[in-house]
Design a protein around this motif. Structure first.
Motif, mmCIF file in Angstrom:
data_model
loop_
_atom_site.group_PDB
_atom_site.id
_atom_site.type_symbol
_atom_site.label_atom_id
_atom_site.label_comp_id
_atom_site.label_asym_id
_atom_site.label_seq_id
_atom_site.Cartn_x
_atom_site.Cartn_y
_atom_site.Cartn_z
ATOM 1 N N GLU A 198 7.617 8.349 -2.946
ATOM 2 C CA GLU A 198 8.949 8.177 -3.506
ATOM 3 C C GLU A 198 9.675 9.509 -3.711
ATOM 4 O O GLU A 198 10.831 9.673 -3.301
ATOM 5 C CB GLU A 198 8.821 7.417 -4.830
ATOM 6 C CG GLU A 198 10.139 6.922 -5.340
ATOM 7 C CD GLU A 198 10.015 6.148 -6.651
ATOM 8 O OE1 GLU A 198 9.044 5.382 -6.812
ATOM 9 O OE2 GLU A 198 10.897 6.331 -7.502
ATOM 10 N N ASP A 232 9.359 -0.927 0.089
ATOM 11 C CA ASP A 232 9.623 -0.162 -1.143
ATOM 12 C C ASP A 232 10.479 1.062 -0.836
ATOM 13 O O ASP A 232 11.395 1.403 -1.585
ATOM 14 C CB ASP A 232 8.300 0.309 -1.782
ATOM 15 C CG ASP A 232 7.554 -0.849 -2.432
ATOM 16 O OD1 ASP A 232 8.166 -1.929 -2.599
ATOM 17 O OD2 ASP A 232 6.360 -0.673 -2.758
ATOM 18 N N MET A 233 10.164 1.744 0.275
ATOM 19 C CA MET A 233 10.918 2.945 0.644
ATOM 20 C C MET A 233 12.352 2.604 1.043
ATOM 21 O O MET A 233 13.291 3.315 0.688
ATOM 22 C CB MET A 233 10.219 3.698 1.796
ATOM 23 C CG MET A 233 8.889 4.310 1.449
ATOM 24 S SD MET A 233 8.979 5.483 0.076
ATOM 25 C CE MET A 233 8.036 4.614 -1.179
ATOM 26 N N LEU A 236 14.236 1.860 -2.100
ATOM 27 C CA LEU A 236 14.518 3.110 -2.810
ATOM 28 C C LEU A 236 15.723 3.817 -2.181
ATOM 29 O O LEU A 236 16.646 4.254 -2.880
ATOM 30 C CB LEU A 236 13.278 4.011 -2.735
ATOM 31 C CG LEU A 236 13.457 5.460 -3.153
ATOM 32 C CD1 LEU A 236 13.304 5.568 -4.655
ATOM 33 C CD2 LEU A 236 12.457 6.356 -2.459
#
Ligand SMILES: [Zn+2]
Length: 377
Positions: A198, A232-233, A236
């Motif tokens: 992240e 998830d990336m 984000l």
């Protein structure tokens, strides 16, 4: 080049937009068929246009090795060489150098590698990649980046990120010093790296966004990491990347990946899957994957996909395609490729309609529920 967001979904980050290049208008979200060596394998430009393609990909690595930059320059660029009048995006060659070629040495200056064809030695740097892409003449040119494998530890991912950040400024400098060779505009897309970390993704985005004038790419995903980490990336970065520029998710993916990524604000995709799988007899349909070589299709005289209007589905039966693919007839490969490209482009068109009518979220949920139990979709 200009990008306009025309409508946004109120329940998620999906949006429809219009990307305008010197070679026409591209409605987004869009899928870009991959024409690695100056052709989308087995398909002619008019077939791609009938299928709805408005932009295709060209590969710097392959075209540099064969036929070579000089020949394409003499032909006045890739558009003219391959008689494709719509838009082209060229990649930087980096991904193939890291994945396909025998890599000899990577340094802060660039990558020394051996051709996968004949073992000859070559060197790519940001400036070399830009020079090749200037000669190819794509409407969108990609930054030369370092794409680490999906299972890289944080040190390797950080090293790749640092190089990617330093190389983007070299790319931009080269383009500033060396204007276009043809009579149309070329726009550089920087690439966000950072693997599945992240803090690295945030840092990479921060460092490359200043170089984005009309588009940013997300690289280093779908390279072996877990699918959950990939999404998830993307999620984000949805909160980090500029909203007024198109976002290109490189090398993704299966139809359900496209739907999930559009929901997270992705506008552009490319993947070899529709054409490569077609050549193996694997067809994407509205009822799931059809492995057309399977002997049960030998006597199946129905249409491949009753929701598809492609030339294959309108004119031929599953039995005929099964026969063609089993005996290795070139027509079989062509029809299968045409259908899979049509399936992907139709899926994007359906998503655009659903977004503009405000029904995308529920449509996407239904599609994903329906496809979740169908292997390979
Ligand atoms: Zn079809």
């Amino acid at each position: 080049m200009k990008f306009t967001v025309n409508s946004e979904d109120i329940n998620c980050s999906a949006r429809i937009g219009m990307l305008e290049t010197s070679h026409g208008e591209i409605l987004t979200p869009i899928f870009m068929p991959v024409g690695s060596a100056g052709a989308v394998k087995s398909l002619a430009p008019d077939e791609l246009i009938t299928a709805g393609a408005t932009i295709i990909l060209g590969n710097t690595y392959h075209l540099y090795l064969r036929p070579g930059t000089e020949i394409i320059n003499t032909a006045s660029g890739l558009h003219k060489f391959m008689a494709w009048e719509r838009s082209i995006l060229t990649d930087s060659g980096g991904f193939q150098v890291f994945s396909l070629a025998k890599m000899n040495k990577i340094s802060d200056d660039g990558v020394e590698f051996q051709s996968h064809l004949d073992g000859s030695r070559h060197f790519f740097s940001p400036a070399v990649s830009m020079e090749i892409q200037r000669n190819l003449g794509g409407d969108i040119i990609m930054a030369f980046d370092q794409c680490p494998p999906g299972d890289s530890d944080i040190q390797i991912a950080e090293e790749a990120l640092k190089r990617t950040s330093s190389w983007i400024s070299e790319c931009a400098q080269y383009l500033q010093d060396n204007p276009t060779l043809y009579d149309h505009e070329q726009t550089l897309f920087p690439i966000v790296q950072g693997s599945i970390y992240e803090e690295l993704r945030r840092r990479s985005a921060e460092e490359v966004i200043p170089y984005a004038s009309c588009g940013v790419a997300i690289g280093g995903l779908a390279v072996g990491e877990e699918k959950g980490a990939m999404f998830d990336m993307i999620e984000l970065l949805d909160g980090v990347l500029p909203k007024d520029q198109p976002r290109y998710l490189m090398g993704v993916g299966r139809p359900t990946d496209l739907v999930r990524a559009v929901r997270l604000g992705i506008d552009m995709f490319d993947c070899v899957m529709p054409t490569r799988n077609a050549r193996n007899g694997q067809l994407f349909t509205s009822h799931g994957i059809v492995n057309i070589k399977n002997k049960k299709y030998k006597t199946d005289f129905t249409q491949l996909d009753d929701s598809c209007n492609c030339y294959l589905c309108k004119n031929f039966t599953r039995a005929y395609l099964c026969h063609l693919i089993r005996v290795n007839e070139i027509l079989g490969l062509r029809l299968a490729s045409l259908h899979n490209i049509s399936y992907y482009l139709n899926l994007m068109a359906v998503m655009r309609v659903e977004i503009s009518s405000g029904a995308f979220s529920s449509w996407a949920e239904n599609y994903l529920n329906e496809m979740s139990h169908l292997k390979g979709m």
